[in-house]
Motif scaffolding. Structure first.
Motif, PDB file in Angstrom:
ATOM      1  N   ASN A 183       0.839  -1.199   0.000  1.00 43.37           N
ATOM      2  CA  ASN A 183       0.000   0.000   0.000  1.00 43.37           C
ATOM      3  C   ASN A 183       0.875   1.251   0.000  1.00 43.37           C
ATOM      4  OD1 ASN A 183      -2.244  -1.677   0.134  1.00 43.37           O
ATOM      5  ND2 ASN A 183      -2.449  -1.478   2.344  1.00 43.37           N
ATOM      6  N   ASP A 184       0.312   2.348  -0.471  1.00 46.58           N
ATOM      7  CA  ASP A 184       1.039   3.621  -0.509  1.00 46.58           C
ATOM      8  C   ASP A 184       1.608   3.944   0.866  1.00 46.58           C
ATOM      9  OD1 ASP A 184       0.523   3.995  -3.191  1.00 46.58           O
ATOM     10  OD2 ASP A 184      -1.208   5.311  -2.853  1.00 46.58           O
ATOM     11  N   GLY A 185       2.864   4.316   0.888  1.00 49.16           N
ATOM     12  CA  GLY A 185       3.522   4.707   2.120  1.00 49.16           C
ATOM     13  C   GLY A 185       4.096   3.562   2.940  1.00 49.16           C
ATOM     14  N   VAL A 186       3.838   2.329   2.535  1.00 48.39           N
ATOM     15  CA  VAL A 186       4.361   1.169   3.265  1.00 48.39           C
ATOM     16  C   VAL A 186       5.692   0.763   2.646  1.00 48.39           C
ATOM     17  CG1 VAL A 186       3.954  -1.229   3.915  1.00 48.39           C
ATOM     18  CG2 VAL A 186       2.035   0.387   3.871  1.00 48.39           C
ATOM     19  N   ARG A 187       6.690   0.592   3.500  1.00 45.90           N
ATOM     20  CA  ARG A 187       8.030   0.225   3.036  1.00 45.90           C
ATOM     21  C   ARG A 187       8.351  -1.219   3.403  1.00 45.90           C
ATOM     22  NH1 ARG A 187      12.350   4.409   3.286  1.00 45.90           N
ATOM     23  NH2 ARG A 187      13.299   2.813   4.584  1.00 45.90           N
ATOM     24  N   ARG A 188       9.304  -1.778   2.710  1.00 48.62           N
ATOM     25  CA  ARG A 188       9.710  -3.164   2.949  1.00 48.62           C
ATOM     26  C   ARG A 188      10.228  -3.402   4.361  1.00 48.62           C
ATOM     27  NH1 ARG A 188      12.768  -5.159  -2.603  1.00 48.62           N
ATOM     28  NH2 ARG A 188      11.025  -4.654  -3.984  1.00 48.62           N
ATOM     29  N   ASP A 189      10.784  -2.384   4.980  1.00 46.83           N
ATOM     30  CA  ASP A 189      11.327  -2.552   6.320  1.00 46.83           C
ATOM     31  C   ASP A 189      10.299  -2.282   7.427  1.00 46.83           C
ATOM     32  OD1 ASP A 189      11.179   0.200   5.977  1.00 46.83           O
ATOM     33  OD2 ASP A 189      13.234   0.590   6.614  1.00 46.83           O
ATOM     34  N   ASP A 190       9.068  -2.006   7.052  1.00 44.13           N
ATOM     35  CA  ASP A 190       7.989  -1.846   8.029  1.00 44.13           C
ATOM     36  C   ASP A 190       7.893  -3.155   8.827  1.00 44.13           C
ATOM     37  OD1 ASP A 190       5.207  -2.194   9.056  1.00 44.13           O
ATOM     38  OD2 ASP A 190       4.809  -0.320   8.005  1.00 44.13           O
TER      39      ASP A 190
ATOM     40  N   PHE B 259       5.940 -27.275  -4.612  1.00 44.89           N
ATOM     41  CA  PHE B 259       6.974 -26.299  -4.965  1.00 44.89           C
ATOM     42  C   PHE B 259       6.629 -25.011  -4.242  1.00 44.89           C
ATOM     43  CE2 PHE B 259       8.476 -22.767  -7.576  1.00 44.89           C
ATOM     44  CZ  PHE B 259       9.817 -23.089  -7.698  1.00 44.89           C
ATOM     45  N   TRP B 260       7.632 -24.325  -3.717  1.00 42.97           N
ATOM     46  CA  TRP B 260       7.370 -23.078  -3.001  1.00 42.97           C
ATOM     47  C   TRP B 260       8.562 -22.140  -3.136  1.00 42.97           C
ATOM     48  CZ3 TRP B 260       3.402 -20.608  -1.050  1.00 42.97           C
ATOM     49  CH2 TRP B 260       3.631 -19.516  -0.216  1.00 42.97           C
ATOM     50  N   GLU B 261       8.302 -20.925  -3.590  1.00 42.95           N
ATOM     51  CA  GLU B 261       9.300 -19.872  -3.543  1.00 42.95           C
ATOM     52  C   GLU B 261       8.579 -18.542  -3.425  1.00 42.95           C
ATOM     53  OE1 GLU B 261      11.684 -20.119  -7.086  1.00 42.95           O
ATOM     54  OE2 GLU B 261      10.121 -19.255  -8.346  1.00 42.95           O
ATOM     55  N   CYS B 262       9.197 -17.646  -2.719  1.00 39.00           N
ATOM     56  CA  CYS B 262       8.673 -16.282  -2.613  1.00 39.00           C
ATOM     57  C   CYS B 262       9.855 -15.340  -2.417  1.00 39.00           C
ATOM     58  CB  CYS B 262       7.654 -16.158  -1.489  1.00 39.00           C
ATOM     59  SG  CYS B 262       8.231 -16.595   0.153  1.00 39.00           S
ATOM     60  N   GLU B 263       9.702 -14.141  -2.998  1.00 41.49           N
ATOM     61  CA  GLU B 263      10.827 -13.203  -2.925  1.00 41.49           C
ATOM     62  C   GLU B 263      10.370 -11.815  -3.355  1.00 41.49           C
ATOM     63  OE1 GLU B 263      13.616 -11.922  -1.482  1.00 41.49           O
ATOM     64  OE2 GLU B 263      14.111 -14.056  -1.625  1.00 41.49           O
ATOM     65  N   TRP B 264      11.178 -10.833  -2.962  1.00 42.45           N
ATOM     66  CA  TRP B 264      10.951  -9.462  -3.395  1.00 42.45           C
ATOM     67  C   TRP B 264      11.279  -9.314  -4.873  1.00 42.45           C
ATOM     68  CZ3 TRP B 264       8.213  -6.333  -0.636  1.00 42.45           C
ATOM     69  CH2 TRP B 264       8.191  -6.466   0.747  1.00 42.45           C
ATOM     70  N   ASN B 265      10.491  -8.518  -5.563  1.00 38.82           N
ATOM     71  CA  ASN B 265      10.744  -8.187  -6.954  1.00 38.82           C
ATOM     72  C   ASN B 265      11.927  -7.224  -7.029  1.00 38.82           C
ATOM     73  OD1 ASN B 265      10.585  -7.612  -9.663  1.00 38.82           O
ATOM     74  ND2 ASN B 265       8.515  -6.804  -9.603  1.00 38.82           N
TER      75      ASN B 265
ATOM     76  N   TYR C 220       4.887  -5.248  -9.450  1.00 38.65           N
ATOM     77  CA  TYR C 220       4.434  -5.541  -8.092  1.00 38.65           C
ATOM     78  C   TYR C 220       5.673  -5.690  -7.214  1.00 38.65           C
ATOM     79  CZ  TYR C 220      -0.503  -5.931  -9.152  1.00 38.65           C
ATOM     80  OH  TYR C 220      -1.806  -5.649  -9.491  1.00 38.65           O
ATOM     81  N   ASP C 221       5.461  -5.759  -5.902  1.00 37.40           N
ATOM     82  CA  ASP C 221       6.586  -5.717  -4.974  1.00 37.40           C
ATOM     83  C   ASP C 221       7.105  -7.077  -4.530  1.00 37.40           C
ATOM     84  OD1 ASP C 221       6.714  -2.803  -4.654  1.00 37.40           O
ATOM     85  OD2 ASP C 221       4.724  -3.047  -3.768  1.00 37.40           O
ATOM     86  N   PHE C 222       6.231  -8.045  -4.363  1.00 33.93           N
ATOM     87  CA  PHE C 222       6.591  -9.338  -3.783  1.00 33.93           C
ATOM     88  C   PHE C 222       5.833 -10.410  -4.540  1.00 33.93           C
ATOM     89  CE2 PHE C 222       6.390 -12.686  -0.479  1.00 33.93           C
ATOM     90  CZ  PHE C 222       7.700 -12.688  -0.029  1.00 33.93           C
TER      91      PHE C 222
END
Length: 97
Positions: free
Chosen positions: A11-18, A40-46, A54-56
């Protein structure tokens, strides 16, 4: 097999380090070891910073629609989703492969 893809936009104003985001990421990263239906499973930041990006992302696979339902209803998954609802929106795609 069914591929389950999810793309998250903070969301607007939300940072990854929140701290909420850090907790949400940790919850999703743990799912691969917690939910037996996941083949199978993987997840990561874009890494892209393009405006349409998108971000993640989550890229996963399950055996069939019954396994997908069990995954979606698993308590660890629903808890993670509840965290992400506080700070992000997302789109999904589920398709056979």
């Amino acid at each position: 097999m069914i591929r389950h893809l999810v793309l998250f936009k903070l969301n607007d104003g939300v940072r990854r380090d929140d701290p909420r985001v850090v907790e949400g990421v940790a919850a999703f990263r743990a799912l691969g070891d917690l939910i037996p239906e996941l083949r199978f499973w993987e997840c990561e930041w874009n890494i892209s910073d393009r405006p349409v990006a998108y971000d993640f992302a989550i890229n996963s696979a399950v055996e069939d629609t019954d396994a997908l339902k069990r995954y979606l209803e698993h308590p660890a998954h629903t808890a993670g989703v509840a965290l992400w609802r506080e700070f992000a929106t997302w789109v999904i795609a589920d398709y056979p492969f």
